[in-house]
Design an enzyme around this catalytic site. Structure first.
Site, PDB file in Angstrom:
ATOM      1  N   GLY A  46      65.128  42.865 -71.596  1.00  0.00           N
ATOM      2  CA  GLY A  46      64.803  42.623 -70.196  1.00  0.00           C
ATOM      3  C   GLY A  46      63.551  41.774 -70.095  1.00  0.00           C
ATOM      4  O   GLY A  46      62.787  41.654 -71.051  1.00  0.00           O
ATOM      5  N   GLN A  51      56.072  38.718 -66.291  1.00  0.00           N
ATOM      6  CA  GLN A  51      55.925  38.455 -67.717  1.00  0.00           C
ATOM      7  C   GLN A  51      55.998  36.962 -68.037  1.00  0.00           C
ATOM      8  O   GLN A  51      55.708  36.555 -69.158  1.00  0.00           O
ATOM      9  CB  GLN A  51      56.985  39.205 -68.520  1.00  0.00           C
ATOM     10  CG  GLN A  51      56.753  40.708 -68.550  1.00  0.00           C
ATOM     11  CD  GLN A  51      57.794  41.387 -69.403  1.00  0.00           C
ATOM     12  OE1 GLN A  51      58.889  41.681 -68.941  1.00  0.00           O
ATOM     13  NE2 GLN A  51      57.443  41.610 -70.664  1.00  0.00           N
ATOM     14  N   CYS A  96      58.019  45.820 -76.012  1.00  0.00           N
ATOM     15  CA  CYS A  96      57.816  44.962 -74.850  1.00  0.00           C
ATOM     16  C   CYS A  96      57.451  43.557 -75.318  1.00  0.00           C
ATOM     17  O   CYS A  96      56.617  43.398 -76.214  1.00  0.00           O
ATOM     18  CB  CYS A  96      56.708  45.537 -73.964  1.00  0.00           C
ATOM     19  SG  CYS A  96      56.403  44.590 -72.465  1.00  0.00           S
ATOM     20  N   LEU A  97      58.067  42.563 -74.697  1.00  0.00           N
ATOM     21  CA  LEU A  97      57.764  41.173 -75.055  1.00  0.00           C
ATOM     22  C   LEU A  97      56.315  40.810 -74.769  1.00  0.00           C
ATOM     23  O   LEU A  97      55.774  39.890 -75.376  1.00  0.00           O
ATOM     24  CB  LEU A  97      58.708  40.225 -74.312  1.00  0.00           C
ATOM     25  CG  LEU A  97      60.189  40.360 -74.672  1.00  0.00           C
ATOM     26  CD1 LEU A  97      61.048  39.495 -73.751  1.00  0.00           C
ATOM     27  CD2 LEU A  97      60.426  40.011 -76.131  1.00  0.00           C
ATOM     28  N   HIS A 138      61.729  50.339 -67.244  1.00  0.00           N
ATOM     29  CA  HIS A 138      60.660  49.581 -67.910  1.00  0.00           C
ATOM     30  C   HIS A 138      60.329  48.319 -67.107  1.00  0.00           C
ATOM     31  O   HIS A 138      59.159  48.043 -66.831  1.00  0.00           O
ATOM     32  CB  HIS A 138      61.114  49.224 -69.332  1.00  0.00           C
ATOM     33  CG  HIS A 138      60.144  48.416 -70.121  1.00  0.00           C
ATOM     34  ND1 HIS A 138      59.406  48.956 -71.143  1.00  0.00           N
ATOM     35  CD2 HIS A 138      59.790  47.112 -70.044  1.00  0.00           C
ATOM     36  CE1 HIS A 138      58.628  48.004 -71.666  1.00  0.00           C
ATOM     37  NE2 HIS A 138      58.852  46.875 -71.013  1.00  0.00           N
ATOM     38  N   GLU A 139      61.362  47.564 -66.726  1.00  0.00           N
ATOM     39  CA  GLU A 139      61.140  46.312 -65.994  1.00  0.00           C
ATOM     40  C   GLU A 139      60.638  46.573 -64.571  1.00  0.00           C
ATOM     41  O   GLU A 139      59.784  45.843 -64.069  1.00  0.00           O
ATOM     42  CB  GLU A 139      62.408  45.453 -65.977  1.00  0.00           C
ATOM     43  CG  GLU A 139      62.925  45.055 -67.345  1.00  0.00           C
ATOM     44  CD  GLU A 139      61.898  44.407 -68.255  1.00  0.00           C
ATOM     45  OE1 GLU A 139      60.955  43.758 -67.758  1.00  0.00           O
ATOM     46  OE2 GLU A 139      62.026  44.565 -69.485  1.00  0.00           O
ATOM     47  N   HIS A 142      57.056  47.103 -64.692  1.00  0.00           N
ATOM     48  CA  HIS A 142      56.340  45.820 -64.743  1.00  0.00           C
ATOM     49  C   HIS A 142      56.102  45.281 -63.338  1.00  0.00           C
ATOM     50  O   HIS A 142      55.006  44.821 -63.015  1.00  0.00           O
ATOM     51  CB  HIS A 142      57.122  44.774 -65.543  1.00  0.00           C
ATOM     52  CG  HIS A 142      56.828  44.765 -67.003  1.00  0.00           C
ATOM     53  ND1 HIS A 142      55.565  44.580 -67.521  1.00  0.00           N
ATOM     54  CD2 HIS A 142      57.642  44.921 -68.080  1.00  0.00           C
ATOM     55  CE1 HIS A 142      55.612  44.621 -68.837  1.00  0.00           C
ATOM     56  NE2 HIS A 142      56.862  44.825 -69.203  1.00  0.00           N
TER      57      HIS A 142
END
Length: 186
Positions: A46, A51, A96-97, A138-139, A142
């Site tokens: 995701g 991000q 996480c990216l 998770h997203e 963010h």
């Protein structure tokens, strides 16, 4: 479509609540296309708009496709998402990216019902289960300025951040050594 640079911690945009999308236009479509390409190239599950440095309530994610192929996935685009119901619990090791090199176990809901809009502004509703439910949460975190490390105990968060800092330092030294070897190779 173009790849965008993934913002890494401690960038301020990761700690800010993102604004609602109001204009469902070509600019939004371009952002979503770019996010999709960036996420797939980075091999992420995701990717939230903040991000890539854009403070809007948008994220893309991979979700399993029902059918004969258990490996089949599709990219889902969620604009202004809201979780309207939660069921069960699941503990999952999240990465996480924006925090490359670290992962931690986080407790999440095992199933979530989400309302959202697509890139054209049409209202949608979908149920996500298992890993997909974890990814949605998770997203969505963010988009609210919350990272997965904020879901950890203070001790675990400190240890994870220490590990992240070491990982970042190692990446910097690798880049320096790579530059040195390129200069020597001339």
């Amino acid at each position: 479509m173009a790849q965008r640079t993934i913002v890494e911690y401690p960038a301020a945009v990761l700690k800010q609540r993102c604004a609602e999308v109001e204009d469902f236009d070509d600019e939004l479509a371009t952002l979503i296309d770019d996010m999709r390409e960036t996420m797939v190239d980075a091999e992420g599950l995701g990717l939230a708009a903040n991000q890539v440095g854009v403070s809007l309530r948008v994220f893309t994610m991979l979700d399993a496709v029902e059918g004969d192929d258990p490996e089949a996935t599709e990219v889902v685009e969620l604009v202004n998402p809201v979780i309207v119901a939660r069921r069960g619990e699941i503990r999952f090791e999240e990465g996480c990216l924006s925090f490359p090199g670290i992962s931690e176990n986080v407790l999440r809901s095992a199933e979530v019902d989400v309302t959202f809009r697509n890139r054209d502004g049409s209202e949608q509703q979908r149920t996500f289960r298992g890993v997909s439910a974890v990814c949605v949460q998770h997203e969505l975190d963010h988009l609210d300025g919350v990272t997965f490390l904020d879901r950890l105990s203070p001790l675990k968060r400190r240890l994870a951040l220490r590990s992240f800092t070491r990982s970042q330092e190692a990446r910097r030294w690798e880049a320096i050594e790579e530059q040195r070897s390129l200069v020597r190779g001339r």
